[in-house]
Motif scaffolding. Structure first.
Motif, PDB file in Angstrom:
ATOM      1  N   ASN A 161     -10.191 -21.970  48.493  1.00 52.94           N
ATOM      2  CA  ASN A 161     -10.427 -22.129  47.055  1.00 52.94           C
ATOM      3  C   ASN A 161     -10.304 -23.589  46.632  1.00 52.94           C
ATOM      4  OD1 ASN A 161      -7.601 -22.677  45.762  1.00 52.94           O
ATOM      5  ND2 ASN A 161      -7.244 -20.943  47.105  1.00 52.94           N
ATOM      6  N   LEU A 162      -9.606 -24.397  47.451  1.00 52.38           N
ATOM      7  CA  LEU A 162      -9.553 -25.837  47.186  1.00 52.38           C
ATOM      8  C   LEU A 162     -10.956 -26.436  47.180  1.00 52.38           C
ATOM      9  CD1 LEU A 162      -6.611 -26.859  49.530  1.00 52.38           C
ATOM     10  CD2 LEU A 162      -6.551 -26.730  47.052  1.00 52.38           C
ATOM     11  N   VAL A 163     -11.771 -25.992  48.118  1.00 55.68           N
ATOM     12  CA  VAL A 163     -13.137 -26.498  48.210  1.00 55.68           C
ATOM     13  C   VAL A 163     -13.962 -26.017  47.014  1.00 55.68           C
ATOM     14  CG1 VAL A 163     -15.257 -26.434  49.572  1.00 55.68           C
ATOM     15  CG2 VAL A 163     -13.049 -26.643  50.711  1.00 55.68           C
ATOM     16  N   ILE A 164     -13.818 -24.744  46.666  1.00 54.98           N
ATOM     17  CA  ILE A 164     -14.541 -24.196  45.521  1.00 54.98           C
ATOM     18  C   ILE A 164     -14.146 -24.918  44.248  1.00 54.98           C
ATOM     19  CG2 ILE A 164     -14.845 -22.109  44.118  1.00 54.98           C
ATOM     20  CD1 ILE A 164     -14.519 -20.501  46.719  1.00 54.98           C
ATOM     21  N   THR A 165     -12.857 -25.185  44.108  1.00 55.24           N
ATOM     22  CA  THR A 165     -12.380 -25.916  42.938  1.00 55.24           C
ATOM     23  C   THR A 165     -12.985 -27.311  42.880  1.00 55.24           C
ATOM     24  OG1 THR A 165     -10.297 -24.713  42.963  1.00 55.24           O
ATOM     25  CG2 THR A 165     -10.334 -26.788  41.757  1.00 55.24           C
ATOM     26  N   ALA A 166     -13.026 -27.973  44.027  1.00 57.41           N
ATOM     27  CA  ALA A 166     -13.576 -29.328  44.069  1.00 57.41           C
ATOM     28  C   ALA A 166     -15.031 -29.341  43.635  1.00 57.41           C
ATOM     29  CB  ALA A 166     -13.440 -29.900  45.481  1.00 57.41           C
ATOM     30  N   ASN A 196     -15.817 -38.466  46.284  1.00 57.82           N
ATOM     31  CA  ASN A 196     -16.145 -39.585  47.167  1.00 57.82           C
ATOM     32  C   ASN A 196     -16.546 -39.066  48.546  1.00 57.82           C
ATOM     33  OD1 ASN A 196     -13.721 -39.132  48.724  1.00 57.82           O
ATOM     34  ND2 ASN A 196     -12.568 -40.190  47.114  1.00 57.82           N
ATOM     35  N   ALA A 197     -16.964 -39.959  49.399  1.00 58.60           N
ATOM     36  CA  ALA A 197     -17.485 -39.567  50.717  1.00 58.60           C
ATOM     37  C   ALA A 197     -16.435 -38.845  51.550  1.00 58.60           C
ATOM     38  CB  ALA A 197     -17.987 -40.807  51.454  1.00 58.60           C
ATOM     39  N   ARG A 198     -15.179 -39.291  51.467  1.00 60.47           N
ATOM     40  CA  ARG A 198     -14.128 -38.659  52.260  1.00 60.47           C
ATOM     41  C   ARG A 198     -13.905 -37.217  51.816  1.00 60.47           C
ATOM     42  NH1 ARG A 198      -9.422 -43.011  51.570  1.00 60.47           N
ATOM     43  NH2 ARG A 198     -10.148 -42.727  49.426  1.00 60.47           N
ATOM     44  N   GLU A 199     -14.025 -36.959  50.522  1.00 59.03           N
ATOM     45  CA  GLU A 199     -13.862 -35.595  50.027  1.00 59.03           C
ATOM     46  C   GLU A 199     -14.985 -34.691  50.524  1.00 59.03           C
ATOM     47  OE1 GLU A 199     -12.031 -35.440  45.756  1.00 59.03           O
ATOM     48  OE2 GLU A 199     -13.220 -37.263  45.898  1.00 59.03           O
ATOM     49  N   TRP A 200     -16.222 -35.201  50.495  1.00 57.52           N
ATOM     50  CA  TRP A 200     -17.350 -34.410  50.983  1.00 57.52           C
ATOM     51  C   TRP A 200     -17.198 -34.111  52.471  1.00 57.52           C
ATOM     52  CZ3 TRP A 200     -20.021 -31.522  48.082  1.00 57.52           C
ATOM     53  CH2 TRP A 200     -20.412 -31.903  46.787  1.00 57.52           C
ATOM     54  N   VAL A 201     -16.729 -35.098  53.237  1.00 55.18           N
ATOM     55  CA  VAL A 201     -16.499 -34.880  54.668  1.00 55.18           C
ATOM     56  C   VAL A 201     -15.425 -33.818  54.873  1.00 55.18           C
ATOM     57  CG1 VAL A 201     -15.611 -35.929  56.783  1.00 55.18           C
ATOM     58  CG2 VAL A 201     -17.258 -37.167  55.377  1.00 55.18           C
ATOM     59  N   SER A 202     -14.352 -33.889  54.084  1.00 58.68           N
ATOM     60  CA  SER A 202     -13.272 -32.906  54.195  1.00 58.68           C
ATOM     61  C   SER A 202     -13.772 -31.506  53.879  1.00 58.68           C
ATOM     62  CB  SER A 202     -12.120 -33.280  53.247  1.00 58.68           C
ATOM     63  OG  SER A 202     -11.598 -34.551  53.557  1.00 58.68           O
ATOM     64  N   ILE A 203     -14.606 -31.386  52.852  1.00 58.74           N
ATOM     65  CA  ILE A 203     -15.183 -30.092  52.501  1.00 58.74           C
ATOM     66  C   ILE A 203     -16.035 -29.559  53.650  1.00 58.74           C
ATOM     67  CG2 ILE A 203     -16.890 -28.976  50.991  1.00 58.74           C
ATOM     68  CD1 ILE A 203     -15.821 -30.731  48.715  1.00 58.74           C
ATOM     69  N   VAL A 258      -8.740 -32.410  51.650  1.00 56.90           N
ATOM     70  CA  VAL A 258      -9.366 -32.278  50.330  1.00 56.90           C
ATOM     71  C   VAL A 258      -8.366 -32.638  49.245  1.00 56.90           C
ATOM     72  CG1 VAL A 258     -10.347 -30.649  48.672  1.00 56.90           C
ATOM     73  CG2 VAL A 258     -11.049 -30.557  51.054  1.00 56.90           C
ATOM     74  N   ALA A 259      -7.128 -32.140  49.399  1.00 58.52           N
ATOM     75  CA  ALA A 259      -6.089 -32.458  48.421  1.00 58.52           C
ATOM     76  C   ALA A 259      -5.709 -33.931  48.469  1.00 58.52           C
ATOM     77  CB  ALA A 259      -4.854 -31.587  48.683  1.00 58.52           C
ATOM     78  N   HIS A 284      -8.200 -33.392  39.316  1.00 57.44           N
ATOM     79  CA  HIS A 284      -8.820 -34.036  40.468  1.00 57.44           C
ATOM     80  C   HIS A 284      -9.450 -32.986  41.360  1.00 57.44           C
ATOM     81  CE1 HIS A 284      -5.863 -32.881  43.456  1.00 57.44           C
ATOM     82  NE2 HIS A 284      -4.914 -33.219  42.612  1.00 57.44           N
ATOM     83  N   ALA A 285     -10.131 -33.445  42.410  1.00 59.10           N
ATOM     84  CA  ALA A 285     -10.978 -32.555  43.184  1.00 59.10           C
ATOM     85  C   ALA A 285     -10.211 -31.478  43.911  1.00 59.10           C
ATOM     86  CB  ALA A 285     -11.782 -33.366  44.203  1.00 59.10           C
ATOM     87  N   ALA A 286      -8.930 -31.639  44.117  1.00 65.08           N
ATOM     88  CA  ALA A 286      -8.195 -30.594  44.808  1.00 65.08           C
ATOM     89  C   ALA A 286      -7.888 -29.427  43.902  1.00 65.08           C
ATOM     90  CB  ALA A 286      -6.893 -31.147  45.367  1.00 65.08           C
TER      91      ALA A 286
END
Length: 330
Positions: free
Chosen positions: A95-100, A112-119, A282-283, A308-310
């Motif tokens: 759900n962290l990804v869905i929230t983001a 940012n790019a790191r968040e997309w990679v983490s997702i 992601v967090a 924030h995205a998390a």
């Protein structure tokens, strides 16, 4: 297996959406307390008081988010009965990804790019897990084990709540971990609950696991709200993910007979570890430095705060007045 996966994904969507709304409601309440220069909203240790947490819980955003959480709970309970815990709990923690992703549309957050990679890492790990997962175990456990689950839930929630209140504004990470352990205990309790299949009310009411579920669920929700009020710190969300996925996943394998497909144990272990690491990332990467980069705010009407995205809201330090925050968000 397919029905279980779809159920877990639906539960994850409910939890992810609810998390955004709850975070907004929590921050709205915190900002009102700060604007009123309220001294009743904080304990002597700088953490949110019970009255402050109660005020957060009656904002309309938080109420809607709570309704979604209850729906997610029902779906997650069903998923825990249909899937191995290491799979169901990991999918739900996504759900962290869905929230983001939802935050991009609902809150104007730019990832940012790191968040997309983490997702992408989390999604890949979930594919590995789904491929490797075998049938769930029987879930049979002795009555004594059900009592131990209740005792552990009371100790984690009761003792943890006391410690969090004593630590005050420094307790965001601990509150996240304890809420995650509570949600993890809830998942285990649902899995071992007697009197469900076939349904038999006297058996259900006599099962200590039922009361472990109630204690862990309500206590986990309270500690999650406290973590959102204290501040969005990446350590808190990372701890929540670990508590919610790792502990029940291990118990499912060692205690309940969950297993992978023959020859796919390595893939299950890899997918599990990568999924948890990706969720933590992601967090972690979703925490903006200085409260600016990476956040989005709703219209400037004082009705909401940045998230924030998390998936946890982050107000600026002037808004929250919560010193010594460590980093996390769920």
């Amino acid at each position: 297996m397919l029905i279980g996966l779809l159920t877990a994904v639906a539960a994850s969507a409910c939890y992810g959406t609810g998390s955004v709304l709850q975070a907004v409601g929590s921050r709205k309440s915190a900002r009102r307390e700060a604007a009123a220069a309220s001294t009743t909203g904080l304990t002597q240790h700088g953490g949110p008081s019970l009255s402050s947490t109660a005020k957060a819980a009656v904002t309309w955003e938080f109420l809607v988010g709570t309704v979604l959480d209850f729906i997610g709970f029902g779906l997650g309970a069903l998923a825990a009965r249909l899937l191995p815990l290491f799979l169901s709990q990991t999918v739900i923690s996504a759900n962290l990804v869905i929230t983001a992703v939802l935050s991009i549309k609902l809150l104007g957050i730019r990832l940012n790019a790191r968040e997309w990679v983490s997702i992408g890492v989390v999604c890949t790990a979930l594919v590995l897990l789904a491929t490797a997962a075998g049938p769930e175990g029987g879930g049979d456990a002795s009555t004594a084990t059900h009592w131990w689950l209740l005792v552990a839930s009371v100790l984690v929630i009761g003792g943890g709540t006391l410690i969090v209140r004593l630590l005050g504004s420094r307790a965001a990470i601990l509150a996240g971990l304890l809420s995650g352990l509570g949600f993890g205990a809830l998942g285990v309790g649902v899995r071992v609950l007697n009197g469900i299949d076939p349904f038999h009310l006297p058996t259900l009411l006599a099962d200590p696991a039922l009361y472990a579920i109630l204690v862990a669920g309500v206590g986990g929700m309270y500690l999650h709200t406290v973590a959102l009020q204290i501040g969005s710190v990446n350590g808190a969300t990372a701890a929540l993910v670990v508590g919610e996925t790792v502990v029940p996943g291990i118990l499912g394998v060692l205690w309940l007979g969950d297993s992978s497909r023959p020859g796919f144990a390595w893939m299950a272990i890899l997918g599990f570890v990568v999924a948890v690491a990706g969720a933590v990332a992601v967090a972690w990467f979703g925490e903006p430095e200085g409260g600016a980069e990476g956040t989005g705010t709703a219209p400037d009407d004082g009705s909401s705060a940045p998230v924030h995205a998390a998936g946890a809201a982050k107000a600026t330090e002037d808004d929250t007045r919560a010193p010594d925050r460590a980093a996390a968000g769920s």
